[in-house]
Design an enzyme around this catalytic site. Structure first.
Site, PDB file in Angstrom:
ATOM      1  N   GLY A 239    -101.275  25.507  23.072  1.00 26.17           N
ATOM      2  CA  GLY A 239     -99.750  24.309  24.117  1.00 26.17           C
ATOM      3  C   GLY A 239     -99.636  23.709  25.117  1.00 26.17           C
ATOM      4  O   GLY A 239     -99.202  23.003  25.073  1.00 26.17           O
ATOM      5  N   THR A 240    -100.641  24.598  26.345  1.00 25.25           N
ATOM      6  CA  THR A 240    -100.681  23.894  27.524  1.00 25.25           C
ATOM      7  C   THR A 240    -101.454  22.673  27.816  1.00 25.25           C
ATOM      8  O   THR A 240    -101.406  21.487  27.954  1.00 25.25           O
ATOM      9  CB  THR A 240    -101.072  24.658  28.392  1.00 25.25           C
ATOM     10  OG1 THR A 240    -100.084  26.034  28.693  1.00 25.25           O
ATOM     11  CG2 THR A 240    -101.336  24.289  29.986  1.00 25.25           C
TER      12      THR A 240
ATOM     13  N   GLN B 191     -90.408  26.167  21.416  1.00 22.44           N
ATOM     14  CA  GLN B 191     -89.523  26.871  21.937  1.00 22.44           C
ATOM     15  C   GLN B 191     -88.573  26.885  20.436  1.00 22.44           C
ATOM     16  O   GLN B 191     -88.081  27.634  19.533  1.00 22.44           O
ATOM     17  CB  GLN B 191     -88.465  26.787  22.961  1.00 22.44           C
ATOM     18  CG  GLN B 191     -88.714  27.933  24.054  1.00 22.44           C
ATOM     19  CD  GLN B 191     -89.494  29.074  23.521  1.00 22.44           C
ATOM     20  OE1 GLN B 191     -89.522  29.427  22.978  1.00 22.44           O
ATOM     21  NE2 GLN B 191     -90.972  29.339  24.289  1.00 22.44           N
TER      22      GLN B 191
ATOM     23  N   SER C   6     -96.831  24.691  19.869  1.00 20.86           N
ATOM     24  CA  SER C   6     -97.759  25.965  20.118  1.00 20.86           C
ATOM     25  C   SER C   6     -97.690  27.042  18.884  1.00 20.86           C
ATOM     26  O   SER C   6     -96.804  27.923  18.519  1.00 20.86           O
ATOM     27  CB  SER C   6     -97.677  26.570  21.146  1.00 20.86           C
ATOM     28  OG  SER C   6     -98.729  27.918  21.778  1.00 20.86           O
ATOM     29  N   ALA C   7     -98.823  27.358  18.381  1.00 24.84           N
ATOM     30  CA  ALA C   7     -98.956  28.338  17.380  1.00 24.84           C
ATOM     31  C   ALA C   7     -98.554  29.626  18.131  1.00 24.84           C
ATOM     32  O   ALA C   7     -97.634  29.961  16.361  1.00 24.84           O
ATOM     33  CB  ALA C   7    -100.404  28.785  16.588  1.00 24.84           C
ATOM     34  N   HIS C   8     -98.680  30.287  18.689  1.00 21.85           N
ATOM     35  CA  HIS C   8     -98.885  31.948  19.296  1.00 21.85           C
ATOM     36  C   HIS C   8     -96.744  31.294  19.414  1.00 21.85           C
ATOM     37  O   HIS C   8     -96.638  32.683  19.658  1.00 21.85           O
ATOM     38  CB  HIS C   8     -99.606  32.229  19.835  1.00 21.85           C
ATOM     39  CG  HIS C   8     -98.769  31.852  21.404  1.00 21.85           C
ATOM     40  ND1 HIS C   8     -98.959  32.289  22.225  1.00 21.85           N
ATOM     41  CD2 HIS C   8     -98.263  31.006  22.156  1.00 21.85           C
ATOM     42  CE1 HIS C   8     -98.857  32.595  23.218  1.00 21.85           C
ATOM     43  NE2 HIS C   8     -98.923  31.076  23.440  1.00 21.85           N
TER      44      HIS C   8
ATOM     45  N   CYS D  93     -87.255  37.827  42.808  1.00 19.92           N
ATOM     46  CA  CYS D  93     -87.111  38.801  43.377  1.00 19.92           C
ATOM     47  C   CYS D  93     -88.240  40.172  42.993  1.00 19.92           C
ATOM     48  O   CYS D  93     -88.863  41.157  42.295  1.00 19.92           O
ATOM     49  CB  CYS D  93     -86.557  39.888  43.788  1.00 19.92           C
ATOM     50  SG  CYS D  93     -84.933  39.078  44.076  1.00 19.92           S
TER      51      CYS D  93
END
Length: 383
Positions: A73-74, A182, A199-201, A325
């Site tokens: 996907g990136t 998403q 993105s497939a995963h 944090c």
């Protein structure tokens, strides 16, 4: 104490769908050859690739020749942004995007700036929803080459007004890129966009498969050296068995999407209400109704985010965080920062097809004490 693990990080990666596993194993036997060659094994691989592309394109409502597979996907996001900007360089050098885009899109924007381009970041409100007026003003300004809007926030789940954003872009003659990672496999993406990535995963396929869609008529130029594969849109050899498995998974999850959305939305509603009622000084973030069905994010004041994730992990809960944090960063999530919400002790819970009500109930039963213990260790008492 040994406990059964509850995986609550589907927004990062969904467990591999059983259908994908079956398809992957079958394709490993039959789809290992180079689909670009002419001999028998290669022709069989080409048939598998063509079938996977046809299925994926049909489910996304696009033409097969508009869709290319990538390594992630990136990679798809980078190609969409950099290729879309390169194809429109004569129109201008401005890249407009929402303030809550995925880091892959922002990093591509940084590369654009390094090459002499300009960025315009459009703000969101406290619920994570795009400022529509600011967006319309940004995309109608002179010199805009490309605009990008995520379909729904990957961190807080707020669904974005893609249709309205697309109308504003169309009126200005600016192509719209939508990061739908998403949403694909969960809900339809409104039409009107020119470029899309997924993105497939994220939908239960294997990692290492991305999708890039470039609609007909969209000016797009590859940011990579010339390569004949995938219509020149992505370099290198595809992991064909993984592509076949990704297509099979997408078909399976799309068929169940409506029922799963109803089931998971009820569990998320339970989490939102119970966390707010049982954990002091907590902020549940994101839009309360206009949101993805499987994702909820909340932030706990006076709690170290990394310590909270580790404590939950020890109890068998795998969750994610955008907290400021942590030992690894002093900056909050850029999404939470753009929304202006609390980022301390941030927890993102994202559910999937194997999530059970019992797992959610156990999480809700144990969370208040986990937070209280961490606050006590930090010397915060009496809340």
């Amino acid at each position: 104490m040994s406990v059964t693990g509850a995986y609550f990080d589907a927004a990062t990666a969904m467990p591999l769908h059983p259908v994908a596993r079956q398809a992957l194993l079958a394709a490993l036997e039959d789809g290992w050859a180079d689909p670009g060659r002419l001999y028998t094994q290669a022709r069989r691989a080409r048939q598998l690739l063509d079938a996977a592309r046809a299925v994926t394109a049909e489910l996304l409502g696009v033409r097969p020749d508009e869709l290319s597979f990538t390594a992630s996907g990136t990679a798809s996001a980078h190609a969409a942004v950099l290729g879309g900007l390169a194809g429109r360089r004569r129109a201008g050098r401005v890249f407009v995007h929402s303030a809550i885009e995925h880091s892959a899109v922002l990093h591509a924007g940084e590369r654009h700036v390094a090459a002499g381009g300009d960025l315009v970041s459009v703000p969101v409100d406290r619920l994570g929803r795009l400022d529509a007026d600011a967006w319309a003003a940004a995309v109608t300004a002179p010199g805009v080459a490309l605009a990008a809007l995520i379909s729904a926030s990957h961190e807080v789940g707020t669904v974005q007004p893609v249709a309205a954003a697309a109308e504003a872009c169309a009126a200005a003659g600016v192509p719209l890129y939508v990061d739908a990672a998403q949403s694909v496999g969960r809900a339809p993406v409104p039409d009107g966009w020119s470029l899309l990535s997924a993105s497939a995963h994220k939908w239960g396929g294997p990692p290492g498969v991305g999708v890039l869609v470039v609609r007909k008529g969209t000016r797009w130029e590859s940011p990579y050296p010339a390569d004949e594969r995938e219509s020149g849109r992505t370099p290198g050899v595809l992991d064909l068995p993984a592509v076949v498995a990704a297509a099979a998974a997408l078909r399976a999850v799309t068929a169940d999407a409506a029922a799963e959305a109803t089931r998971l939305a009820a569990l998320v509603d339970r989490i939102r209400a119970t966390v707010a009622a049982t954990v002091p000084d907590v902020e549940v973030v994101g839009h309360p109704t206009d949101r993805l069905p499987h994702l909820v994010t909340f932030s706990c004041l006076y709690v170290d985010g990394e310590a909270l994730l580790h404590a939950l992990d020890r109890r068998g809960f795998a969750v994610s965080s955008g907290s400021s944090c942590t030992a690894s960063t002093l900056r909050p999530s850029h999404v939470l920062e753009a929304m202006g919400v609390l980022s301390h002790g941030n927890v993102r819970v994202s559910l999937h097809r194997d999530t059970t009500p019992a797992e959610v109930d156990r999480f809700l039963a144990e969370l208040p004490q986990v937070v209280a213990d961490l606050r006590a260790e930090a010397g915060v008492v009496g809340l």
